[in-house]
Design an enzyme around this catalytic site. Structure first.
Site, short mmCIF file in Angstrom:
data_model
loop_
_atom_site.label_atom_id
_atom_site.label_comp_id
_atom_site.label_asym_id
_atom_site.label_seq_id
_atom_site.Cartn_x
_atom_site.Cartn_y
_atom_site.Cartn_z
CB CYS A 75 12.73 7.73 -16.49
SG CYS A 75 13.42 7.95 -14.84
CB CYS A 150 15.23 -5.80 -6.69
SG CYS A 150 14.55 -7.44 -7.01
CG LEU A 250 13.67 22.33 -15.13
CD1 LEU A 250 13.38 23.49 -14.21
CD2 LEU A 250 14.65 22.77 -16.21
CG PHE A 769 4.43 -8.60 -4.82
CD1 PHE A 769 5.29 -9.69 -4.68
CD2 PHE A 769 4.87 -7.48 -5.48
CE1 PHE A 769 6.58 -9.63 -5.20
CE2 PHE A 769 6.15 -7.41 -6.00
CZ PHE A 769 7.02 -8.49 -5.86
CG PHE A 885 -5.43 -13.01 1.18
CD1 PHE A 885 -5.61 -12.23 0.05
CD2 PHE A 885 -6.56 -13.54 1.80
CE1 PHE A 885 -6.88 -12.00 -0.46
CE2 PHE A 885 -7.83 -13.30 1.29
CZ PHE A 885 -7.98 -12.53 0.16
CD GLN A 1154 8.92 -16.63 -4.88
OE1 GLN A 1154 7.82 -16.31 -4.46
NE2 GLN A 1154 9.53 -15.91 -5.78
CD GLU A 1221 0.15 -15.94 -0.26
OE1 GLU A 1221 -0.57 -14.94 -0.26
OE2 GLU A 1221 -0.29 -17.09 -0.12
#
Ligand SMILES: Cc1cc2nc3c(=O)[nH]c(=O)nc-3n(C[C@H](O)[C@H](O)[C@H](O)COP(=O)(O)OP(=O)(O)OC[C@H]3O[C@@H](n4cnc5c(N)ncnc54)[C@H](O)[C@@H]3O)c2cc1C
Ligand code: FES
Ligand code: FES
Length: 1288
Positions: A75, A150, A250, A769, A885, A1154, A1221
């Site tokens: 990139c 990651c 730059l 997520f 959440f 997980q 979660e």
């Protein structure tokens, strides 16, 4: 004129193929691998900060006649810089169609990929390392991965996969082999790779033409001379043109700050800039990459007498922490010096070590000392515009001289320093009297700063406490920062200048005594996961550690993400224009300039929406594009559509939005409370007699605690492609979303067409997520509108900065608590008010504050409990769902006040009712707790920690064990339903479609395991292609940890029906095979079945304050130990032991992945990740440069995860439990361990009693809370406006 227009042909190799005409030098001079149909290198940030785009670059050196291989970030690599080079991408080293490379195979076998978006970058970093060193050390592997982020895995499995390449870890390898049950191919350079590169050698040499090259791009001309004379000549002709070397400084200006350079002179082919000689010091060519500088210095340090290598060793120390390897491979020493960045790690050491620059201009050379006069302001030096730095000379140190460099950064690796220092002292011979001294700091001003007056306090005096005490006092006055200084952290930065000087003092004392330094901590990792077996048939894959179904596609770069779909004929790109004001009326939008720019096709606003101009979330409308008024910075105002992404970006920057500011901006929850600015309803829940319990409590603590927000930082940014099919208003939407049905509905409503005309397709998602639900549906609506208007396919892929600005984050929360205790440590009453900063629109905020209340008891049986929560409406971007959440924000307040030794007294002990009257049995919770206590050897280690703390003044340890009870399911019953469609084809192959989206959590793999068991066919026969609203309509979101529970059940249902239908045939032909039965059966019936899962009937009645909002609970416990450096607040997680109850795991490898990934995300939430907003509501932290998520260096040194055995669950498929979660919350074990370490430091500092530590417990907060003499020396700053808002 003709000469001016001349452009050479740019040519280089990609995976052995020569690339010439098909590369088009776009406005940003980017390497566009996509145009070569290569999608393996991913675009995660565009600024060199994430490593997802890593490729290997090979260059032929005609002098040594060798090809050098090094990793780079595609990139930031200017395409013009590639002339004559060879690029190897992940596609070039192996594929599933031909042959896998061991580097690809091992990450897959180690379960090192989840969403897979970062995987190709990881593969290419390690491939390049092995290319240069086939048997690296563990430290080299770790360091190589330092430039790769990651967000899913927590890194442990990636390291496990790659440590198998190390020389000395044979016992680990045998465990690994046992677990994967296969042999491992050794790393070797495949013959074809070798031939390919060796064949290129000749061709590269041919391209390495010895003449100045000129390439003309869309907005700039690139001139690449080959000699210093030519370079100087060009520079004097074009003094304003920058000399680009590594482009790491730059490039960022051009891409992100809109800087335009019509002419760029490239110095990287100028050999004179790369000459390094070692005579009476080291003279390093300014064009040398930082990796080259490192290896030159390493050689010198090994060959020179130790007393001469002080400065060189100090520089080496700093270099090992500068950026990641990909950046160090291209960034140059000259570029670092000339950029004069205030946080440069090299300039303070070079200045302290008396380095000189050799500068050249056409008229001659001059030596310029790199001292206090060299840096004259932000990004400015005394260099003249036409001057070039030729080399940097670093003198050897003299007898009696000690040089040292220090840095403190928000993350140990791949992070710019907050403050750094280069310090040198020279003693009179045979004494401890200081003859000379220099002290330079970075990060405390617009440029590198010299502490001259401080130094004067020390010169001529003996090196002792009294001398240094005077120096500290002088330093406090000399190096100051105003309250609004850019970068904030004013008190912390000032105290760091003192503590780094103190560290130098200790180092020099040690040096004078010639004592030996203790060895550094060793790296441990858990033994490789050996999965449990449940005594089922060999073919039955359920319960086994089956590799992620797409792991090999991830590792080979073949996995297709939304932006990988090939460009179609006439395709356009969409870029959004966002509000620059937090609260204002839009008076005028001037699009005239944008419309006249190259490639621009359309600009549209809310007025152009044919259907509904808003989306409704929890019953409240949210505008798709602002209509008349903006309510936060980053709100989408209008959209620009152009033929290419750069054209769209440039044009969107040219749209002029005129505003009239409105009063009453609200940013913090305190302001919102004062102005009664809430999204309704507010919630309240209570049990017992709280007032009475407080009256009877022995002790009461009252206070408040803040928990900051958290950016999702999914590696794949929001992406979508909308294709109008041209007939009957049909639209095909490819989106990276967790909720295809929501996208479908949003597009249909926005365009005013029926949902049946819109289909949404999700192949896979590069991490979500919770962040790819509501926000994605709004972006998809805007993209669909562009496609609708233009009748052409339109793609929208947000840049990292836009994504972070627009899409919101986890809700920051302020908790005001009052907790009543008895003297024996039992909590008898708790009353907590939670205020969540919702931002400017409601989104899911009310649901989040509800979940906060439902989880406020966590694992503690508090009989008198009251909770209130409110979603505060502010003028910040709208916050949204995020893994957990609301749960990670909850049990925080009350439990946070417990002494760790008292936690167990308050746990639920027997079958109980929660505060919302749901019955549960805590037996498994208690087993998790006890097992974690035992496995972590908590009691013994507590004593060790206490001993350590007694013996160490500036390092402190803390240890904490935290329990968790987590409710799984949506409290809204209908959201727990699912459907699936299973096709069996005549050849026996099976196609499964279900409502869950694959975002790294492994749902497709688990569903394949379910189908394989139910149909009794091998996994290889089962395919899942995508999630689509055309196959399975009206799906629920993939969220709340229930994806496998509900979709697995639906697939099971469909497969069981199909299997039953086959029964007569199986009886008729008992010796037949699956294929023969299917063929017999398929000739006369339909082999397609729907499966359904009605889901649990869950509800929560907030009026009665009771309900059954969860299908079941999952439990866990986690013990973490940390070591804190009280002088800088830096900490290291020494060990983590986590015991999790996940029922009978369907796939333990995926589930452990997980658990670890969620834990690391929690560690980031509670100790590292900070969103910063300006006082006018502008998000500062818009990329990996400013926002630090955990990297490989943050993995606990010892990290053990155990699945609790003997746990069952009648409420979910095969007795498993949801896993995605819960363990985010357990990251707070690190927070509480840190708090204990801070408490130990405070006790040494004479501070006792309760203290507040807000989350995240960043080094800044931890250091200040330690209350060392250095933080206490910093005077309170004046009451000017701070640089950043104090949220929530
Ligand atoms: C992700 C990332 C992380 C980073 N982390 C760190 C870090 O931890 N510590 C740290 O110190 N730095 C860090 N940096 C900054 C990096 O070290 C500098 O950007 C780099 O050294 C600049 O060198 P360059 O060759 O890429 O310069 P370029 O970007 O090519 O040029 C930068 C400027 O220097 C001028 N210039 C270059 N060479 C010469 C010369 N020989 N004579 C005169 N002018 C010249 C150019 O005209 C231009 O104006 C990081 C950068 C990135 C992108
Ligand atoms: S995309 Fe290149 S480093 Fe992030
Ligand atoms: S697997 Fe690494 S970012 Fe998803």
């Amino acid at each position: 004129m003709a000469e001016q227009q001349r452009s050479d042909v740019l040519a280089f190799y990609v995976n052995g193929k020569k690339v010439r005409s098909c590369v088009y030098i776009n406005a940003f001079n980017e390497l566009q691998l996509m145009s070569l149909r290569l999608t393996g290198s991913k675009y995660g940030c565009g600024g060199g900060g994430c490593g997802a785009c890593t490729v290997m670059l090979s260059r032929y050196d005609p002098q040594t006649k060798h090809i050098h291989h090094f990793s780079v970030n595609a990139c930031l690599m200017p395409v013009c810089q590639l002339h004559g080079a060879a690029v190897t991408t992940v596609e070039g080293i192996g594929s599933t169609k031909t042959r896998l490379h061991p580097v690809q195979e091992r990450i897959a076998k180690a379960h090192g990929s989840q969403c897979g978006f970062c995987t190709p970058g990881m593969v290419m970093s390690i491939y390049t390392l092995l290319r240069n060193k086939p048997q690296p050390t563990m430290e080299e592997i770790r360091e190589t991965l330092g430039g790769n982020l990651c967000r899913c895995t927590g890194y442990r499995p990636i390291i496990d996969g790659y440590r198998t390449f190390c020389e000395v870890i044979s016992s680990f390898i045998s465990g690994f082999l046992h677990a994967v049950g296969e042999s491992l191919e050794p790393f070797r350079v495949h013959e074809s790779d070798s031939n390919q590169i060796m064949g290129q050698r000749q061709r590269m040499a041919e391209l390495e033409e010895r003449a100045t090259q000129t390439f003309r791009g869309e907005r700039m001309t690139w001139i690449s001379p080959i000699s210093l004379d030519e370079l100087l000549q060009l520079k004097s002709q074009h003094p304003q043109a920058p000399v680009v070397m590594g482009n790491t400084n730059l490039g960022l200006d051009i891409k992100f700050k809109g800087v335009v350079h019509p002419i760029i002179i490239s110095g990287f082919r100028v050999r004179e800039l790369c000459v390094c000689v070692c005579v009476a010091g080291v003279c390093i060519g300014a064009g040398s990459s930082l990796s080259t500088v490192r290896s030159v210095l390493e050689k010198c340090v090994c060959s020179l007498p130790a007393e001469h290598t002080q400065t060189l060793a100090a520089l080496l120390e700093q270099l090992s922490h500068v950026a990641g390897e990909q950046i160090r491979n291209v960034a140059t020493l000259g570029g670092n010096v000339a950029s004069a960045y205030p946080n440069s790690d090299l300039n303070p050491v070079l200045a302290a070590g008396n380095a000189d620059h050799l500068c050249v201009i056409p008229e001659g050379k001059r030596e310029v000392p790199l001292d206090k006069d060299f840096f004259v302001g932000f990004g400015k030096t005394v260099l003249k515009p036409d001057e070039i730095v030729l080399s940097v000379f670093i003198p050897v140190s003299r007898k009696g001289e000690v040089v040292r460099a220090f840095r403190h950064a928000p993350r140990k690796e791949n992070a710019l320093a907050t403050v750094n220092a280069g310090l040198r002292v020279w003693f009179e011979e045979g004494s401890n009297v200081v003859k000379e001294m220099s002290v330079y700091y970075g990060g405390v001003g617009p440029c590198t700063v010299s502490a001259e007056r401080t130094v004067q306090q020390v010169i001529g005096r003996p090196w002792n406490e009294a001398t240094l005490s005077d120096a500290y006092r002088a330093l406090v006055d000399e190096v100051t920062l105003g309250a609004s200084a850019p970068g904030g952290k004013v008190m912390f930065r000032r105290s760091l200048t003192l503590s780094l000087l103190f560290r130098f003092y200790l180092h020099v004392l040690q040096h004078l005594k010639d004592t030996v330094r203790p060895p550094s901590v060793t790296w441990f990792y858990p033994t490789y996961l050996v999965p449990p077996h449940y005594g089922q048939s060999e073919q039955d894959p359920v319960g086994r550690a089956v590799q992620h179904q797409a792991a090999l596609s991830h590792a080979t770069g073949e996995a297709v993400y939304c932006d990988d779909f090939p460009r179609t004929q006439g395709e356009l790109f969409l870029s959004v224009v966002t509000s620059a004001r937090a609260h204002a009326r839009i008076t005028h939008i001037d699009v005239s300039r944008a419309l006249s720019m190259p490639g621009v096709v359309d600009v549209f606003t809310a007025d152009d929406i044919p259907g509904k101009k808003f989306r409704s979330f929890t019953g409240i409308d949210e505008e798709i594009l602002a209509q008349g008024e903006v309510t936060c910075v980053g709100q989408m105002v209008c959209a620009v559509v152009a033929d290419t992404k750069p054209h769209a970006k440039l044009a969107s920057a040219a749209v002029k939005v005129h505003y009239e500011d409105l009063p009453d901006r609200i940013f913090t929850v305190e302001e919102a409370v004062e102005k009664r600015s809430f999204f309704l309803p507010q919630r309240e829940i209570q049990r017992g007699d709280v007032t009475k319990a407080f009256q009877e409590a022995d002790h009461i603590y009252e206070g408040e605690i803040r928990l900051g927000g958290q950016e999702h930082f999914y590696m794949e940014t929001q992406s979508m492609l909308v294709i109008p099919l041209g007939e009957e208003k049909e639209m095909k939407v490819y989106a990276s979303t967790q909720h295809p049905t929501m996208v479908q509905e949003a597009v249909a409503e926005t365009l005013g067409i029926p949902s049946s005309r819109v289909s949404c397709h999700v192949k896979r998602i590069g991490g979500a997520f919770g962040g790819k639900l509501s926000k994605t549906s709004i972006l998809a609506s805007i993209t669909a509108l562009a496609a609708w208007r233009s009748e052409r396919p339109v793609r929208c892929v947000l840049d990292r900065g836009e994504d972070m600005l627009i899409t919101g984050a986890r809700h920051p929360v302020l908790g005001k608590y009052k907790v009543g205790f008895m003297s024996d440590g039992r909590i008898t009453a708790a009353d907590v008010r939670y205020y969540a900063n919702a931002g400017h629109t409601p989104d899911d905020s009310v649901l989040v504050i509800e979940k906060i209340l439902l989880h406020m008891d966590n694992a503690y049986n508090i009989l008198n409990l009251r909770g209130q929560s409110a979603a505060c409406k502010t003028n910040l971007p709208s916050n949204t769902a995020f893994r957990g959440f609301g749960v990670p924000q909850t049990p925080w307040c009350s439990a946070g006040q417990l002494k760790r030794s008292e936690v167990s007294k308050n746990l639920y002990k027997e079958t109980s009712l929660t505060h919302y009257k749901m019955e549960f049995d805590p037996e498994v919770l208690l087993r998790c707790w006890e097992e974690c206590k035992e496995r972590s050897e908590l009691d013994r280690r507590r004593l060790d920690v206490a001993r350590f703390n007694q013996q160490n003044r500036w390092k402190k340890r803390g240890i904490a064990l935290i329990p968790l009870k987590y409710g799984v399911g949506f409290a809204e019953g209908f959201l727990n339903q699912a459907a699936a469609l299973v096709h069996i084809y005549k050849d026996g192959s099976v196609l499964v479609s279900h409502g869950g989206t694959e975002m790294g959590q492994g749902i497709h793999t688990k569903v394949q395991q379910v189908a394989s068991r139910e149909l009794d066919v091998p996994l290889s026969m089962i395919h899942i292609s995508e999630t689509s609203t055309s196959s399975v309509p009206n799906t629920c979101p993939s969220a709340a940890s229930i994806g496998t529970d509900v979709n697995g059940m639906a697939v099971k249902d469909a497969c069981q029906t199909l299997y039953k239908s086959l029964e007569p045939i199986r009886k008729q032909d008992p010796n037949g095979t699956w294929q023969s039965w299917v063929q017999l059966f398929g000739s006369n019936t339909s082999f397609i079945k729907w499966g359904k899962n009605k889901g649990h009937d869950l509800y929560m009645d907030w009026v009665k304050q009771e309900g059954r909002p969860y299908a079941y609970f999952t439990y866990s416990a986690c013990c973490s130990e940390v070591e804190l450096d009280c002088l800088t607040g830096e900490y290291r997680t020494v060990r983590t032991d986590l015991v999790a109850d996940i029922g009978r795991s369907i796939n333990p490898a995926i589930d452990i992945g997980q658990i670890e990934g969620a834990f690391m995300q929690g560690l980031g939430l509670y100790t590292m990740e900070e969103l910063k907003f300006s006082p006018s509501g502008v998000l500062y932290t818009r990329g990996p440069g400013q926002y630090k998520i955990p990297a490989v260096c943050d993995v606990p040194l010892q990290f053990n995860v155990y699945l609790l055995s003997g746990s069952h669950n009648p409420h979910a498929i095969y007795s498993s439990k949801g896993v995605g979660e819960p363990t985010v919350f357990l990251g707070c074990s690190v927070f509480f361990a840190l708090k204990e370490a801070v408490a130990a430091a405070r006790s040494d500092a004479g501070l006792s009693g309760p203290f507040t530590l807000h989350s995240p417990a960043t080094p800044e907060r931890a250091c200040i809370a330690c209350g060392t003499r250095f933080t206490q020396m910093i005077p309170e700053t004046e009451t000017a406006q701070p640089w950043a808002l104090e949220l929530p």
